[in-house]
Design an enzyme around this catalytic site. Structure first.
Site: not given
Length: 716
Positions: A51, A380, A410, A440, A473, A569, A597
């Site tokens: 992270n 993703r 990213r 997204h 997730y 979160r 998530h």
């Protein structure tokens, strides 16, 4: 005075980056928590390292670019980019200290209690050292390339995130001792960084330590005076200059920028704490790195190696979380999935519900003779995605398949470029989204002919179409054949693939702009209800809250008497407990076994709760610069399930940290509390119970079928 001016004081806000560091501290806290299994504790510390690396490569790098350009615009908390860099530099230094205190003082002793050790070559006996010397000479030595730095050979280029060893040398000559310098990259992309010590169960040695032990053989005729490990992180922001040309050029542009990005400015230099000032100054000069971006590390550089340690300790199950099996709804895993969805909307709560029905929807669509087309967005995906394979099979079977692949996702750019090319090779029509925006949203649509009509089947989710991350997730997904949602979805894809400026949606809300306007309108309605003495409440669960405009809107709601509950979160730039501003806002943060998530938006609506799910967080980028979707949950049973999920998380008193008025996060004091609740544990237990009930029902059905007597032909 306008609402914006009333709630626009800098002291009402927290700097975004400081809030992010607080989030990562909560991850480190999980590494320190003795209630967690030991190997998962070291995984948490590895996650905190990953992270932090991404934060430096993107967020700190962006601030550095703005400071270099002398941008004076202040954030909501009143800091310019330059002031933010100064602010977070000291905080990041303390953060790194906390990481390594956790490693050396907490985790290393705990590992030793279970016989797990990271040893140095000096700790090894002669026979084992001989083994590693042979290993070095046979395997590692041929791969190493020492790079001198002198008048004829300039300092070499160092790749981003590469681990390197600085070497200070001397050589006797007529003029006396000459100080020399060289560097070599640790080939941890070729060899495992964590190497098991033979005949020493659960003992490991790091690759860089082996190299340092035998490094002298690379510099024959010279004396090695010092070796020290260091690592560089570079600016990894991908600046894609999109143009008006056809979308394939965007693919080429991304590929070109990926190559350029690898040579970005050094944004962080990590040095082994034993490194001499002589070497450190030399590195800083060569890499053009200031002291504020140089971090001394009291332990092994790059703690992500701890994940590899955890993977290699396989014979002590008690040191890891017990295996968890997700619930597989029978009706979605057998027979015709379209019949099930057409009959009733279906809600999936991952990872407690398996991700397999989502994959199965695309797989069945690929071979169903009545399916005409498939359209979906991919942000993703996994490295071996079954969804990609199914889409290719669908195209091969003559379906019209259109996929938007976001090649600017990213750190997934290279993977997505690869899949875009593969899909095109398989006959899929690939598009790359809208100019200047990242797509997204998570949406899949299957168009099917049923008799004389065309029906649209949809999956709308809060998370990616990634079958691997779906195991850890937490996300929510809706399977529906709702007509109005289907019409909206068709319009969304028309906007993404062609020239369409849809002015009206029946059920969906789409950013940029649309989701912000919708949420603001819903907050306004709750404010009106509160002012009229009606029930008024807002419940939101997201990953981050960093949009100042919506924070001010929530302040206005709190000021009007609306109860605001937030489960966040990560980043939260708001403050709680400010008189007449945020007295009615409470914020919880959950960091646990699974990465929270999902995005949930609930509005009390005068006692008739409205429930929405979304791919969007309350972040400016999600609301202004990304294509996102927010969608309703209509079916009463599913709406109640989402409400139950939210409320269970809100009542969590084990993994929850509560934001305090002083800006700190504190765990809930459970002294005197009879009932302890770990929300993620509760959801796992619920899934396990459903699996048991499912197996029992299957067994009952089997027994009933086996022992049902045949009709007696002699009976009347």
């Amino acid at each position: 005075m306008s609402e914006n001016n009333i709630f626009d004081k800098p002291e009402y806000f927290v700097n975004r980056e400081l809030s992010w560091l607080q989030f990562n501290e909560r991850v480190i806290e999980e590494a320190r928590d003795r209630q967690n299994p030991l190997l998962d504790r070291i995984r948490f510390l590895a996650i905190s390292q990953n992270n932090l690396d991404e934060w430096f490569m993107v967020r700190v790098a962006s601030l550095a670019q703005m400071a270099h350009a002398e941008v004076k615009k202040k954030d909501a908390a009143g800091y310019t980019p330059k002031e933010q860099l100064e602010l977070i530099s000291a905080a990041a230094s303390e953060h790194v200290k906390l990481q390594y205190q956790t490693y050396t003082r907490v985790l290393v002793p705990a590992l030793k209690e279970h016989g797990i050790k990271i040893v140095k070559p000096s700790d090894l006996d002669a026979a084992t050292l001989d083994y590693f010397e042979n290993y070095f000479n046979r395997e590692i030595f041929p791969v190493l390339t020492p790079m001198a730095d002198d008048q004829t050979r300039p300092f070499p280029f160092l790749a981003n995130d590469s681990l390197n060893i600085a070497v200070r040398l001397s050589k006797e000559n007529q003029a006396g001792k000459t100080k020399l310098f060289a560097t070599l990259q640790v080939p941890d992309n070729v060899f495992k960084r964590v190497i098991a010590v033979p005949n020493q169960d659960k003992h490991f040695v790091l690759l860089e330590d082996i190299i340092k032990q035998f490094v002298e053989c690379l510099f024959l005729g010279y004396t090695v005076k010092e070796t020290a490990t260091y690592r560089v992180l570079r600016d990894m922001e991908l600046d894609v200059a999109e143009n008006e040309d056809e979308t394939p050029n965007l693919l080429k542009e991304v590929q070109a920028r990926l190559a350029e990005r690898e040579r970005g400015d050094v944004i962080r230099l990590e040095c082994e704490s034993t490194m001499s000032q002589h070497i450190k100054k030399r590195l800083q000069a060569a890499l053009q790195v200031a002291n504020v971006r140089t971090y001394d590390v009291n332990g092994p550089i790059d703690l992500t190696f701890l994940s590899d340690v955890a993977k290699q300790v396989t014979d002590v199950p008690a040191l890891s979380y017990p295996n968890f099996t997700a619930y597989e709804p029978t009706e979605l895993m057998t027979g015709n999935i379209f019949d099930v969805i057409r009959k009733n909307d279906q809600l999936l709560h991952h990872p407690y519900d398996t991700f397999k029905p989502v994959v199965r929807l695309i797989q069945q669509a690929a071979i169903d003779a009545d399916v005409l087309a498939i359209k979906m967005t991919l942000y993703r995906v996994s490295g071996d995605s079954p969804i990609i394979k199914a889409l290719g099979q669908a195209a091969k079977n003559g379906k019209q398949v259109t996929v938007l692949v976001e090649v600017k996702a990213r750190f997934d750019e290279e993977n997505n470029v690869h899949w875009a090319k593969e899909l095109e090779r398989m006959g899929v029509h690939v598009i790359y989204g809208l100019k200047g925006l990242k797509t997204h949203s998570k949406i899949a649509m299957v168009i099917r002919r049923e008799g004389d009509e065309i029906r649209r089947y949809l999956h709308l989710g809060t998370g990616n179409y990634n079958d691997v991350t779906a195991h850890f997730y937490t996300d929510l997904g809706l399977l529906t054949a709702d007509t109005n949602i289907g019409i909206d979805a068709a319009n969304v894809f028309n906007i993404l693939s062609g020239y369409s400026e849809q002015q009206y949606f029946h059920e969906l809300h789409m950013s940029p702009d649309g989701i912000r306007e919708f949420i603001e309108a819903k907050i306004d309605q709750e404010i009106k209800n509160a002012q009229a003495g009606k029930p008024a409440k807002i419940q939101i669960k997201v990953n981050s809250v960093s949009d100042a405009g919506l924070v001010r809107k929530l302040y206005a709601a709190s000021n009007a008497g609306v109860k605001v509950e937030l489960i966040v979160r990560g980043i939260a730039i708001l403050r709680v407990g400010i008189p007449a501003v945020s007295e009615n806002i409470e914020l919880h943060s959950i960091v646990g076994r699974f990465l929270e998530h999902s995005r949930i938006y609930i509005f009390a609506n005068n006692g008739q709760s409205e429930v929405y799910l979304s791919s969007a967080d309350l972040m400016t980028r999600n609301l202004n610069r990304r294509v996102e979707l927010l969608f309703p949950v209509h079916a009463d049973n599913l709406k109640q399930r989402v409400l139950s999920i939210y409320n269970t998380m809100w009542m969590d008193n084990i993994k929850t940290r509560v934001l305090q008025s002083d800006g700190s996060y504190q765990k809930i004091d459970r002294r005197g509390v009879q009932d302890s609740l770990d929300a993620q544990g509760a959801f796992m237990a619920e899934a396990t119970q459903k699996i048991k009930a499912q197996k029992h029902a299957e067994k009952e059905a089997e027994l009933t079928e086996r022992f049902t007597p045949l009709n007696n032909p002699f009976e009347e």
